[in-house]
Write an enzyme that holds these catalytic residues in place. Sequence first.
Site: not given
Ligand code: G3I
Length: 305
Positions: A127, A169, A206, A235, A237
């Site tokens: 990105e 990516n 996405h 990725e 969806d």
């Molecule tokens: O790490 C904390 C954890 O300590 C806490 O307990 C938990 C409570 O909600 O939050 C955790 O962090 C979250 C993390 O996912 C793990 O679940 C973050 O808040 C949350 O923002 C994070 O979201 C991820 C996101 O990337 C972050 O940018 C999504 O799961 C993940 O699907 C998403 O994936 C991205 C790709 O890497 C790149 N392309 C876009 C895609 C979708 O956004």
Amino acid sequence: GSTLQAAASESGRYFGTAIAGHKLSDSQYTTIANREFNMVTAENEMKLDATEPNQNQFNFSAGDQIVSWARSNGKQVRGHTLAWHSQQPGWMQNMSGSALRNAMLNHVTQVATHYRGQIHSWDVVNEAFADGSSGARRDSNLQRTGNDWIEAAFRAARAADPNAKLCYNDYNTDNWSHAKTQAVYNMVRDFKARGVPIDCVGFQAHFNSGNPVPNNYHETLGNFAALGVDVQITELDIAGSGTSQAEQYRGIVQACLAVARCTGISVWGVRDSDSWRAGDTPLLFDGNGNKKAAYHYTLDALNAG
Ligand code: G3I
């Protein structure tokens, strides 16, 4: 083939999914994942904040758990991601200049070295381009270390794991007429011309009503492939439901199958309830693990190819 991985294998392609490590204790989740997919991407566990929580103190336990599950079930692994403006650990977020450049390169080197020999493809850089019509790089602390940060990351990754395919990516790079797509294309063309080690381009894919599946998707994939790189849908969806959603999945599969160097497709989660945007019900299985229309259209399109 009667599963996604079997059907994709018939044309030499893979079919993958993102895996969340904390769901590996959910037997419905692992049953579907093991049956249907043969490529695994760690949804969060190999990112910068997870792997280097303190500078030069690496923690590979969560990533290793996913690699271990994948290997023991005969699946390949896509590494995600070595250098990104988002999900940086706190210590990195306010760094700049040569200190940040060196920290980023050290991160790339250490993580790619740890997983050397176990990764099919790495999303080396994620990105790095801006949305909208500018065609510019995204402003970030990494970009402000100099425009050559991306190629520096690719060279470090190649040195650390010479056998992994190295990918760029990004999202919103699906429509050939969009400035962001053209900008990434021009970077890849430049890298190939100058011998920067890049092997593949990942299209996150996405989709929702504001970012629909474009009619020219096969053209985008084909134009990138013609530069001499593999392309993958990384990725996938698609927000929606029913036949409309299913037809859009079919279109994506057909676009990939139309391009010889489109080597695989991964969806970004198993069930709708596992999705980062669960409210959009964007995946192939519903929250109870049942196959949706989108699953059947995807499977049929793979088998027709
Ligand atoms: O790490 C904390 C954890 O300590 C806490 O307990 C938990 C409570 O909600 O939050 C955790 O962090 C979250 C993390 O996912 C793990 O679940 C973050 O808040 C949350 O923002 C994070 O979201 C991820 C996101 O990337 C972050 O940018 C999504 O799961 C993940 O699907 C998403 O994936 C991205 C790709 O890497 C790149 N392309 C876009 C895609 C979708 O956004």
